[in-house]
Write a protein that holds these residues in place. Structure first.
Motif, mmCIF file in Angstrom:
data_model
loop_
_atom_site.group_PDB
_atom_site.id
_atom_site.type_symbol
_atom_site.label_atom_id
_atom_site.label_comp_id
_atom_site.label_asym_id
_atom_site.label_seq_id
_atom_site.Cartn_x
_atom_site.Cartn_y
_atom_site.Cartn_z
ATOM 1 N N PHE A 177 5.192 1.375 -10.972
ATOM 2 C CA PHE A 177 5.384 2.752 -10.481
ATOM 3 C C PHE A 177 6.851 2.994 -10.214
ATOM 4 C CE2 PHE A 177 1.377 1.232 -8.322
ATOM 5 C CZ PHE A 177 0.533 1.757 -9.287
ATOM 6 N N ARG A 178 7.297 4.226 -10.492
ATOM 7 C CA ARG A 178 8.661 4.627 -10.129
ATOM 8 C C ARG A 178 8.591 5.481 -8.882
ATOM 9 N NH1 ARG A 178 13.190 3.578 -12.439
ATOM 10 N NH2 ARG A 178 14.646 5.221 -11.836
ATOM 11 N N PHE A 211 8.706 -0.295 -9.212
ATOM 12 C CA PHE A 211 7.957 -1.388 -8.560
ATOM 13 C C PHE A 211 6.909 -1.875 -9.550
ATOM 14 C CE2 PHE A 211 9.574 1.365 -5.299
ATOM 15 C CZ PHE A 211 9.938 0.537 -4.244
ATOM 16 N N ALA A 212 6.927 -3.176 -9.841
ATOM 17 C CA ALA A 212 5.973 -3.730 -10.815
ATOM 18 C C ALA A 212 4.960 -4.619 -10.093
ATOM 19 C CB ALA A 212 6.728 -4.536 -11.864
ATOM 20 N N ALA A 223 1.217 11.151 -10.686
ATOM 21 C CA ALA A 223 -0.004 11.184 -11.513
ATOM 22 C C ALA A 223 0.341 11.726 -12.896
ATOM 23 C CB ALA A 223 -1.043 12.073 -10.845
ATOM 24 N N PRO A 224 -0.314 11.237 -13.964
ATOM 25 C CA PRO A 224 -1.257 10.124 -13.945
ATOM 26 C C PRO A 224 -0.533 8.768 -13.904
ATOM 27 C CG PRO A 224 -0.984 10.921 -16.193
ATOM 28 C CD PRO A 224 -0.145 11.810 -15.327
ATOM 29 N N ILE A 225 -1.288 7.768 -13.458
ATOM 30 C CA ILE A 225 -0.765 6.393 -13.478
ATOM 31 C C ILE A 225 -0.711 5.920 -14.925
ATOM 32 C CG2 ILE A 225 -1.573 4.031 -13.035
ATOM 33 C CD1 ILE A 225 -2.348 4.925 -10.268
ATOM 34 N N GLU A 226 0.356 5.215 -15.287
ATOM 35 C CA GLU A 226 0.447 4.781 -16.689
ATOM 36 C C GLU A 226 0.385 3.280 -16.878
ATOM 37 O OE1 GLU A 226 3.719 7.122 -18.017
ATOM 38 O OE2 GLU A 226 2.371 8.829 -18.338
ATOM 39 N N GLY A 250 0.845 -1.192 0.000
ATOM 40 C CA GLY A 250 0.000 0.000 0.000
ATOM 41 C C GLY A 250 0.879 1.239 0.000
ATOM 42 N N PHE A 251 0.537 2.204 -0.844
ATOM 43 C CA PHE A 251 1.311 3.451 -0.911
ATOM 44 C C PHE A 251 0.437 4.601 -0.418
ATOM 45 C CE2 PHE A 251 3.073 0.710 -4.232
ATOM 46 C CZ PHE A 251 4.433 0.773 -3.931
ATOM 47 N N GLU A 252 1.002 5.414 0.456
ATOM 48 C CA GLU A 252 0.271 6.569 0.978
ATOM 49 C C GLU A 252 1.203 7.784 0.941
ATOM 50 O OE1 GLU A 252 -2.850 7.612 2.044
ATOM 51 O OE2 GLU A 252 -1.719 9.474 2.288
#
Ligand SMILES: Cc1cc2nc3c(=O)[nH]c(=O)nc-3n(C[C@H](O)[C@H](O)[C@H](O)COP(=O)(O)OP(=O)(O)OC[C@H]3O[C@@H](n4cnc5c(N)ncnc54)[C@H](O)[C@@H]3O)c2cc1C
Length: 367
Positions: free
Chosen positions: A176-177, A183-184, A169-172, A28-30
């Protein structure tokens, strides 16, 4: 499966906990620190209504949630809901009050508003012309205690919770980098509240972010009162809060805002809430002792939106929208799991992008 949950408000925490329990490899990312006060989930209390007048789908969700809240309470080792009962009220003929009565398992007769003063020993007052439906299965959720519990429980079940990590943002994609590292994931669930439209712009046109303010009111001799939801122009809602305070908010008052730049509460907010306190709380001081701001993410039909992205594979928007999502928190993880398993319940389908008319239009008053 490797799953990312973006946003750890009440929805993201519930989802991270449930998916970790189900054996997924969850991160989880916050963007903020634990227990922060910037989104929609902070604050001491929220209203629980096990028979929400918003429609049958919400009643089914709430009934699922009641059982799951009990499980959470067992794990937390403390009550998370205090069943105070509730008063659902509004001007005569209010569709919201009528829906609460119709959907209830025990559809008792409506009361006239002036019955409320003696019923509550003078602590609550309503105009004679109002319809009032007494709902026994309503109460108050210890909201911050629930978030604190979930932060512990999700980690216990094996979820990694990364705070202070803002996903760009935006998520592609589902990769995520962050801080120079990639992180995949196999799937990503975006439970980013008011920021969801920035992360997934395809939904931005359907997610209005609105500023709301709540205020706490004090009385000389506190007494445990029912929660209230009022279907008037302001959409007043109220609930008991710790230290004997009663908290009021205005469901229908407040303009659009950028979630990154929300005005702090000001004198105008205090005046609007005081006006309602003077009408509804005869034994409380009309000036709030404290104010707090919060965000609503509102869809055009005021229903939740849980929708797979059309732009990215295996990305789900999970938006517990429109100011009435907290009570269903324990079910959010279950709904996310249904999506991952490709086995949606009727409730999940009803809250999806292609609603089939089984979600009712909502009244003004709810929380
Ligand atoms: C004033 C008020 C009163 C309410 N009263 C009630 C009530 O009485 N009863 C009820 O049932 N419901 C109530 N609600 C509604 C309920 O609180 C919300 O539906 C619920 O909290 C929404 O939770 P969420 O997790 O979707 O959003 P949030 O709590 O906003 O969580 C989203 C999280 O995502 C994070 N995030 C966003 N972007 C990123 C990014 N790029 N990277 C990393 N993290 C990110 C944010 O920081 C935030 O922590 C109320 C809401 C408000 C505002």
């Amino acid at each position: 499966m490797k799953v990312a949950v973006v946003g750890l408000g009440i929805a993201g925490l519930s989802i991270a906990a449930r998916l970790a329990l189900a054996g997924h490899d969850v991160t989880g990312f916050e963007q903020f620190e634990p227990m922060h006060e910037n989104g929609s989930s902070h604050g001491d209390t929220r209203i629980m209504r096990a028979t929400p007048g918003e429609g049958e789908v919400y009643v089914r969700l709430a009934r699922r949630a009641v059982d799951a809240w009990r499980t959470w309470e067992g794990l937390a080792g403390r009550p998370l809901i205090e069943w105070t009962g509730g008063l659902m009220a509004g001007p005569r003929g209010s569709p919201f009050v009528a829906a609460c009565q119709r959907l209830s398992r025990e559809p008792a007769a409506l009361l006239r508003g002036d019955a409320i003063h003696p019923l509550t020993r003078g602590y609550l007052a309503m105009p004679y012309e109002w319809d009032v439906f007494r709902q026994e299965d309503a109460g108050v959720i210890a909201a911050d205690a629930t978030r604190a519990f979930l932060l512990r429980q999700a980690a216990k079940w094996g979820a990694r919770l990364a705070h202070g990590k803002r996903i760009a943002a935006p998520i592609e994609s589902t990769s995520f980098r962050i801080d120079g590292e990639t992180f995949a994931f196999d799937a990503a669930i975006v439970a980013a509240g008011g920021w969801a439209g920035k992360l997934l712009p395809e939904f931005a046109g359907r997610l209005a972010v609105k500023r709301r303010v709540v205020g706490w009111f004090e009385t000389e001799t506190p007494r445990l009162l029912p929660v209230i939801c009022i279907d008037n122009e302001e959409g007043v809602f109220g609930m008991p809060a710790p230290r004997g305070y009663y908290k009021l908010g205005l469901h229908a008052v407040g303009g659009e805002t950028d979630p990154d730049h929300v005005h702090e509460p000001d004198e105008r907010d205090a005046a609007l809430l005081s006006e309602q306190a003077a009408l509804l709380l005869p034994k409380h001081r009309a000036e709030p002792v404290r104010l707090q701001r919060c965000l609503y993410t509102v869809t055009p039909d005021e229903n939740f939106l849980i929708a797979p992205s059309a732009a990215h594979e295996r990305v789900l928007l999970f938006s517990a929208c429109s100011g009435h999502g907290f009570k269903y928190a324990p079910v959010f993880g279950e709904l996310a799991e249904e999506w991952l398993n490709g086995a949606p319940s009727a409730e999940l389908e009803a809250l999806g992008p292609h609603r089939r008319g089984n979600v009712n239009r909502l009244g003004a008053a709810k929380a």
